[in-house]
Scaffold this motif. Structure first.
Motif, PDB file in Angstrom:
ATOM      1  N   ALA A   1       2.207   1.747  -3.405  1.00  0.00           N
ATOM      2  CA  ALA A   1       1.176   2.269  -4.303  1.00  0.00           C
ATOM      3  C   ALA A   1       1.014   3.773  -4.128  1.00  0.00           C
ATOM      4  N   TRP A   2       1.013   4.224  -2.874  1.00  0.00           N
ATOM      5  CA  TRP A   2       0.899   5.661  -2.615  1.00  0.00           C
ATOM      6  C   TRP A   2       2.149   6.403  -3.086  1.00  0.00           C
TER       7      TRP A   2
ATOM      8  N   LYS B   1       0.831  -1.203   0.000  1.00  0.00           N
ATOM      9  CA  LYS B   1       0.000   0.000   0.000  1.00  0.00           C
ATOM     10  C   LYS B   1       0.869   1.258   0.000  1.00  0.00           C
ATOM     11  N   GLN B   2       1.959   1.204   0.782  1.00  0.00           N
ATOM     12  CA  GLN B   2       2.871   2.351   0.812  1.00  0.00           C
ATOM     13  C   GLN B   2       3.522   2.565  -0.552  1.00  0.00           C
TER      14      GLN B   2
ATOM     15  N   ARG C   1       1.739   6.909  -6.756  1.00  0.00           N
ATOM     16  CA  ARG C   1       0.797   7.997  -7.034  1.00  0.00           C
ATOM     17  C   ARG C   1       1.444   9.359  -6.792  1.00  0.00           C
ATOM     18  N   GLY C   2       2.217   9.428  -5.709  1.00  0.00           N
ATOM     19  CA  GLY C   2       2.904  10.681  -5.398  1.00  0.00           C
ATOM     20  C   GLY C   2       3.921  11.052  -6.457  1.00  0.00           C
TER      21      GLY C   2
END
Length: 308
Positions: A105-106, A102-103, A109-110
């Motif tokens: 994935a973020w 999840k980290q 996105r960032g």
């Protein structure tokens, strides 16, 4: 020449090749082994149905997909060169592994958001505000718009020239050259092997570098046609036109892949020239990586039986 429709990009010590909804990442690991990963990627285009097939609209989705997949595969290739990465993975519990994914994935996105904002500010807004400084000296909107476009292209070329001097980027550009050489080898009817790839051109008309140049050039034409007086509205217009420009640029690039006509070759020349900055001659070990990436997702023998 008929386009093979395959494309890709260089990643860290490797190549990503995409054919339709399938893509492969081939990476030369620190121990010298070539690791190849193949996956399905439907992307935004696949989820938007008929919209992603309409000319001048499909390019917007294709560009978004290439950005997302490009960053994803770049981050994946980086994992092979992080110290103790494998040991860390073995020690993670299932819950910790899920949290890490999840980290990641973020983080992706960032990075995507930052890349888009950086590109818009540096290549769109900065040239506009620089050209605005000459409003009192150059009252003509048309001439200032042309000046803005020239500044935009010069910033783009200067940016590429500067980053191409970095050692790590030079290796990435060598892999970029290997990617192009493989595609040119196939599309000119030659057997895909190291010798044939080595003597193929490292420039290709469907390259992302050419796409970016077209975006910059087409923006000049459209901005000359749309004249607004308010400075605020001029900024808004430049932002709103980006999807339109991307759509037009994609169609020209797509046409270039299937055409050797005099006009399309002329339009392609500036982008091909700039590719001399973003591609370098690869060594044979890099070509081997590129060949494995191609063969993981594309049956080049069948393509050549049908087209040559």
């Amino acid at each position: 020449m008929k386009s093979s429709e395959i494309g890709g990009q260089a990643v860290i010590e490797g190549i990503m090749m995409r054919n339709g909804d399938e893509y492969a990442v081939a990476v030369r690991k620190p121990d010298g082994e070539i690791h190849v990963k193949t996956e399905h990627y439907e992307g935004i285009s696949g989820k938007c149905g008929i919209l992603s097939k309409i000319p001048f609209i499909r390019g917007i989705f294709k560009f978004a997909d290439s950005m997302v997949l490009g960053i994803r595969t770049l981050m994946y290739s980086a994992e092979f060169f992080e110290e103790d990465e494998e040991e860390q993975k073995k020690e993670l519990t299932a819950k910790e592994q899920e949290k890490k994914e999840k980290q990641d994935a973020w983080a992706m996105r960032g990075m995507l958001a930052f890349s888009l904002v950086f590109a818009v500010v540096i290549f769109m807004m900065v040239p506009y505000f620089l050209s605005s400084l000459f409003k009192n000296i150059i009252p003509s909107y048309e001439i200032r718009t042309l000046l803005e476009g020239v500044v935009r292209i010069l910033i783009f070329i200067l940016y590429l020239a500067l980053i191409s001097r970095m050692e790590d980027i030079q290796r990435t550009f060598m892999y970029h050259g290997a990617e192009h050489k493989c595609i040119n080898c196939i599309e000119h009817g030659m057997e895909l092997n190291v010798e044939n790839v080595r003597k193929s051109s490292r420039q290709h008309k469907r390259c992302g570098t050419s796409f970016l140049f077209l975006v910059l050039a087409i923006s000049i034409i459209l901005l000359l046609l749309i004249h607004v007086d308010s400075m605020g509205m001029r900024v808004v217009v430049r932002l709103l036109l980006l999807p339109v420009i991307a759509g037009i640029s994609y169609e020209i690039l797509h046409l270039a892949g299937d055409s050797d006509g005099a006009l399309i070759n002329l339009v392609s020349k500036p982008g091909l020239a700039i590719q001399k900055l973003t591609t370098k001659e690869p060594d044979d070990s890099m070509i081997e990586v590129a060949i494995q990436a191609v063969e993981a997702v594309f049956d080049w023998r069948d393509y050549e039986r049908k087209n040559f």
